[in-house]
Each structure stands twice: as structure tokens, then as C-alpha cells.
Scaffold this active site. Structure first.
Site, PDB file in Angstrom:
ATOM      1  N   ASP A   7       0.882  -1.169   0.000  1.00 37.33           N
ATOM      2  CA  ASP A   7       0.000   0.000   0.000  1.00 37.33           C
ATOM      3  C   ASP A   7       0.917   1.216   0.000  1.00 37.33           C
ATOM      4  O   ASP A   7       1.666   1.433   0.959  1.00 37.33           O
ATOM      5  CB  ASP A   7      -0.881  -0.051   1.256  1.00 37.33           C
ATOM      6  CG  ASP A   7      -1.771   1.179   1.404  1.00 37.33           C
ATOM      7  OD1 ASP A   7      -1.571   2.161   0.664  1.00 37.33           O
ATOM      8  OD2 ASP A   7      -2.653   1.142   2.279  1.00 37.33           O
ATOM      9  N   TYR A  49       1.165  -0.682  14.963  1.00 38.48           N
ATOM     10  CA  TYR A  49       0.208  -0.763  13.872  1.00 38.48           C
ATOM     11  C   TYR A  49       0.589   0.178  12.729  1.00 38.48           C
ATOM     12  O   TYR A  49       0.852   1.341  12.947  1.00 38.48           O
ATOM     13  CB  TYR A  49      -1.204  -0.388  14.356  1.00 38.48           C
ATOM     14  CG  TYR A  49      -2.183  -0.398  13.206  1.00 38.48           C
ATOM     15  CD1 TYR A  49      -2.595  -1.603  12.674  1.00 38.48           C
ATOM     16  CD2 TYR A  49      -2.624   0.786  12.629  1.00 38.48           C
ATOM     17  CE1 TYR A  49      -3.449  -1.639  11.589  1.00 38.48           C
ATOM     18  CE2 TYR A  49      -3.480   0.753  11.551  1.00 38.48           C
ATOM     19  CZ  TYR A  49      -3.888  -0.452  11.031  1.00 38.48           C
ATOM     20  OH  TYR A  49      -4.727  -0.487   9.962  1.00 38.48           O
ATOM     21  N   LYS A 100      -3.091  -3.112   7.658  1.00 37.49           N
ATOM     22  CA  LYS A 100      -3.240  -4.566   7.579  1.00 37.49           C
ATOM     23  C   LYS A 100      -2.349  -5.113   6.466  1.00 37.49           C
ATOM     24  O   LYS A 100      -1.952  -4.394   5.559  1.00 37.49           O
ATOM     25  CB  LYS A 100      -4.705  -4.925   7.323  1.00 37.49           C
ATOM     26  CG  LYS A 100      -5.473  -5.151   8.625  1.00 37.49           C
ATOM     27  CD  LYS A 100      -5.078  -6.468   9.293  1.00 37.49           C
ATOM     28  CE  LYS A 100      -5.794  -6.673  10.611  1.00 37.49           C
ATOM     29  NZ  LYS A 100      -4.957  -7.050  11.728  1.00 37.49           N
TER      30      LYS A 100
HETATM   31  C1  F6R Z   1      -7.627  -0.899   7.698  1.00 36.26           C
HETATM   32  C2  F6R Z   1      -7.416   0.447   7.161  1.00 36.26           C
HETATM   33  C3  F6R Z   1      -8.374   1.511   7.512  1.00 36.26           C
HETATM   34  C4  F6R Z   1      -7.751   2.512   8.493  1.00 36.26           C
HETATM   35  C5  F6R Z   1      -8.757   3.594   8.928  1.00 36.26           C
HETATM   36  C6  F6R Z   1      -8.131   4.647   9.807  1.00 36.26           C
HETATM   37  O1  F6R Z   1      -6.624  -1.768   7.270  1.00 36.26           O
HETATM   38  O2  F6R Z   1      -6.470   0.723   6.476  1.00 36.26           O
HETATM   39  O3  F6R Z   1      -9.564   0.978   8.040  1.00 36.26           O
HETATM   40  O4  F6R Z   1      -7.269   1.837   9.632  1.00 36.26           O
HETATM   41  O5  F6R Z   1      -9.279   4.237   7.788  1.00 36.26           O
HETATM   42  O6  F6R Z   1      -7.021   5.147   9.146  1.00 36.26           O
HETATM   43  P1  F6R Z   1      -6.080   6.304   9.742  1.00 36.26           P
HETATM   44  O7  F6R Z   1      -5.652   5.856  11.120  1.00 36.26           O
HETATM   45  O8  F6R Z   1      -4.969   6.334   8.729  1.00 36.26           O
HETATM   46  O9  F6R Z   1      -6.915   7.552   9.773  1.00 36.26           O
HETATM   47 MG    MG Z   2      -3.979   2.239   3.183  1.00 35.19          MG
HETATM   48 MG    MG Z   3      -4.924  -2.097   1.950  1.00 29.19          MG
END
Ligand code: F6R
Ligand code: MG
Ligand code: MG
Length: 365
Positions: free
Chosen positions: A11, A228, A231
Site C-alpha cells: 500500500d 500498527y 493490515k
Molecule cells: C484498515 C485500514 C483503515 C484505516 C482507517 C483509519 O486496514 O487501512 O480501516 O485503519 O481508515 O485510518 P487512519 O488511522 O490512517 O486515519
Molecule cells: Mg492504506
Molecule cells: Mg490495503
């Protein structure tokens, strides 16, 4: 000369939020692979996406873990990151966890699945690409494909499959692996792979020929980074027909929307929805988790494809099931079993909240 199929993914930035891939990022991936074919590094290459992840499918004769192929992937992700930064895409370069490439992509953030093989007179291969889920997501489908006769009738009625398959299971906490044989050791095998978060399946090998039939990426982003970062959104490669399950047996496990870890903030259980490439844009509660299947008919290392294998109405029931399961699980809100158990959540406020409230706890009478 044996050939290698390397699928390396990362990603490098989402459009909009974490939901999908901007076409210009995909173009950067395509351009890099075209140049690598022209330079002779690759026989062929194909860039694709599922959700916010860029998947590079690379065919070559350089074997697994080849430094130049891994560097190509790293440089391509860097180029994608530059585009993502220019467009202010979300989480630009999020899976590139080290400052500089040091010889192998493993441990650097991106996920990889590589498979070396002698090309058969006809070599049908399916590459799976998943988003909003984690590396053990292929445990159950691989078990169905290679060990369950109710899924793969070839195990019962086709001579080359009848001896079964050997499963290489990784223990990502202890950094070790074990090989268990199906069908004789399936009860032992299931003790481990039924817990996919700790014991992802890496490889499946034909017990008749010793040839690898399937491989998945087991790289765990949170273990690499120690925190973290997103994923794993894994990839897998499966060879089909002949000594291996038929294309239809390889796709059949996805007629059920299995529950996987991932979904919103990598902290929930949700159904894995099989979708055509056009529908690989998870936007409801950052999900539900998606899986795409692109088929290739390899010819002298050239990728004959892709065919969009889930672009088929026979997966409509699985998609409807995924929506029903998502509706049902979502009603639990922040409660388990929709929310993951405490030690498996990727986001948590528990330490801070627990520290703040420490003085307010009183002993039970
Ligand atoms: C799960 C994913 C999204 C983010 C969520 C919060 O793998 O990528 O669900 O965890 O959108 O993202 P942030 O913390 O970047 O605002
Ligand atoms: Mg992403
Ligand atoms: Mg992804």
C-alpha cells in the site's frame, strides 16, 4: 530453465482515504514493469490493484528472493509513493517501513509470494489479491482447495491428486515452520491453521510430484514495524489443473464469505467478499474485506491474461452473503466478536484509558 512468478505488493497510498488506488499510481506500477521487461530483467509483468494495495505480478528466470527483482519492486513502490505524495493521497508510502532497500524485500514492509516451477505444456495460474485483511486469510481457502474433498472432488477421483498435499505452516511468533501432510495429518494441521493469526499457511506442495501448488504472503506488517501501520492485505499464487486442483476447485472456496480479521482499523472481524476488479473498492466501514482473483495462462513465461475470475454471477450469492454478514456483525458496534479480542486489535486506547482510570478501581467485596 525453471521460471519464477513473484507477486510483491504494498500500500503506497489510498484514494480516497484507504478505499482504492489512484489510476496514476497504477500507471507508475505499469510503466516500471514495462521498462523491466524491456531491459530483460523480467520476461513479463502485470500491475494490478485491490483496494488501496498495488500488486506487481512478475515473471522471470531469476529464482525466488532475487535481489534485482526485489529491488525492482521496491523502486516501483517508491515511484508509486512519489505519485501519491504529489497527489496528496492518503498514507503515501505507508507500507515502506525501512529507509533504504537492503537486498531483500522481506522485512521491509511489502508482502511477497513467490513460486518457482518448470512450466508445463499448459500452465494456468490464479493470483489472489486481498485488501482490508491479514496474512492468515488464505488458511481456510487453501485447506478447502488442497485438502477438502467436499470442495475438491479431484482429491477423490483424480489419480494425480489422490496422494494429497503437504502444507508448510509458519509460526510467526517463534519464527519457525513445520510441514504437515494431508490427508493423514489433517487433525494436527487444523490445530494450527485454524488459528490463522499466529499460524499462516505459506506453501502447499503436491505429495506426488513435490511441485509447489500454492504459496501465500505471510508478512505481518505489525510484527515488522512493532506497531500498527496497516493490515497485511495478502497475496497468493495457485497453480491449477493436472496435478493440482482445477480452476473451478481453486475458486470454489470463495462461494462462502469466510470471516477474516481486518475491516475498519484492522480491528474487526468481517466477511471476505469475492469481487471483480471493478468492485475492489472497500468503502463501507472501510470494508467489507475484499478478494480478487486474476487468472493467467502462462506461455514461455509470458503472462497470458489477466482474466478477472470473480467477474462471474456465480459468486453473487457469496457477495450477498458477505453483505448480510457485514450487516449482522456491524450491529455489534464496538463489541466482540465484531471487534477483535484486545490483544489482536491494531488500534487501541486501552493503555491510556486504563492508566487514566487506575485510581478509580476498587477491590471487589
Ligand atoms: C484498515 C485500514 C483503515 C484505516 C482507517 C483509519 O486496514 O487501512 O480501516 O485503519 O481508515 O485510518 P487512519 O488511522 O490512517 O486515519
Ligand atoms: Mg492504506
Ligand atoms: Mg490495503
Amino acid at each position: 530453465m525453471p521460471q519464477t512468478l513473484s507477486v510483491i505488493k504494498a500500500d503506497v497510498g489510498g484514494w480516497v482515504g484507504h478505499s482504492a488506488m489512484h489510476p496514476e499510481v497504477l500507471d507508475a506500477g505499469r510503466e516500471a514493469l514495462v521498462a523491466a521487461v524491456q531491459s530483460g530483467l523480467l520476461i513479463d509483468g502485470h500491475a494490478s490493484s485491490c483496494g488501496d494495495d498495488l500488486f506487481l505480478v512478475m515473471s522471470h528466470e531469476r529464482g525466488e528472493n532475487d535481489e534485482d527483482v526485489h529491488r525492482l519492486a521496491w523502486d516501483t513502490f517508491q515511484a508509486g509513493t512519489e505519485v501519491a505524495q504529489k497527489l496528496h493521497l492518503y498514507g503515501a508510502g505507508q507500507d515502506l517501513l525501512v529507509d533504504a532497500f537492503s537486498g531483500n524485500i522481506r522485512g521491509a514492509g511489502p508482502g511477497s509470494a513467490e513460486l518457482e516451477f518448470e512450466e508445463r505444456p499448459s500452465e494456468p495460474v490464479i493470483v489472489f489479491m486481498a485488501d482490508k485483511t491479514s496474512s492468515g486469510a488464505f488458511n481456510l481457502p487453501f485447506y478447502k482447495m488442497f485438502a477438502d474433498p467436499f470442495n475438491t472432488v479431484g482429491l477423490v477421483i483424480a489419480e494425480p491428486l489422490h496422494q494429497g498435499f503437504a502444507f508448510e505452516v509458519h509460526d510467526i511468533k517463534e519464527n519457525r515452520k513445520i510441514v504437515l501432510n494431508a490427508p493423514d495429518e489433517i487433525y494436527d494441521l487444523l490445530v494450527f491453521i485454524g488459528s490463522p493469526n499466529r499460524y499462516p499457511l505459506k506453501r502447499v506442495v503436491s505429495r506426488l510430484s513435490g511441485e509447489v501448488g500454492g504459496v501465500s504472503s505471510t508478512d505481518k506488517l505489525s510484527l515488522i514495524a512493532g506497531r500498527y501501520v496497516g493490515k497485511d492485505d495478502p497475496a497468493a499464487i495457485v497453480r491449477c489443473q493436472g496435478d493440482f486442483p482445477a480452476v473451478g476447485e481453486v475458486l470454489e472456496p470463495f462461494t462462502t464469505a469466510w470471516t477474516v480479521e481486518g475491516f475498519m482499523r484492522g480491528s474487526h472481524h468481517g466477511p471476505l467478499m469475492p469481487v471483480a476488479l471493478a468492485d475492489a473498492q472497500p468503502s463501507r466501514f472501510d470494508g467489507p474485506p475484499r478478494i480478487c482473483a486474476i487468472g493467467f495462462q502462462i506461455a514461455d513465461g509470458k503472462l497470458g491474461g489477466p482474466r478477472d475470475m470473480f467477474d462471474d454471477p456465480s459468486f453473487d450469492n457469496a457477495r450477498a452473503e458477505a453483505n448480510q454478514v457485514a450487516d449482522y456483525l456491524r450491529k455489534h458496534g464496538p463489541f466482540e466478536p465484531h471487534r477483535l479480542p484486545l490483544d489482536e486489535m491494531e488500534y487501541t486506547t486501552m493503555p491510556a484509558v486504563a492508566a487514566m482510570l487506575e485510581d478509580r478501581w476498587a477491590a471487589l467485596e
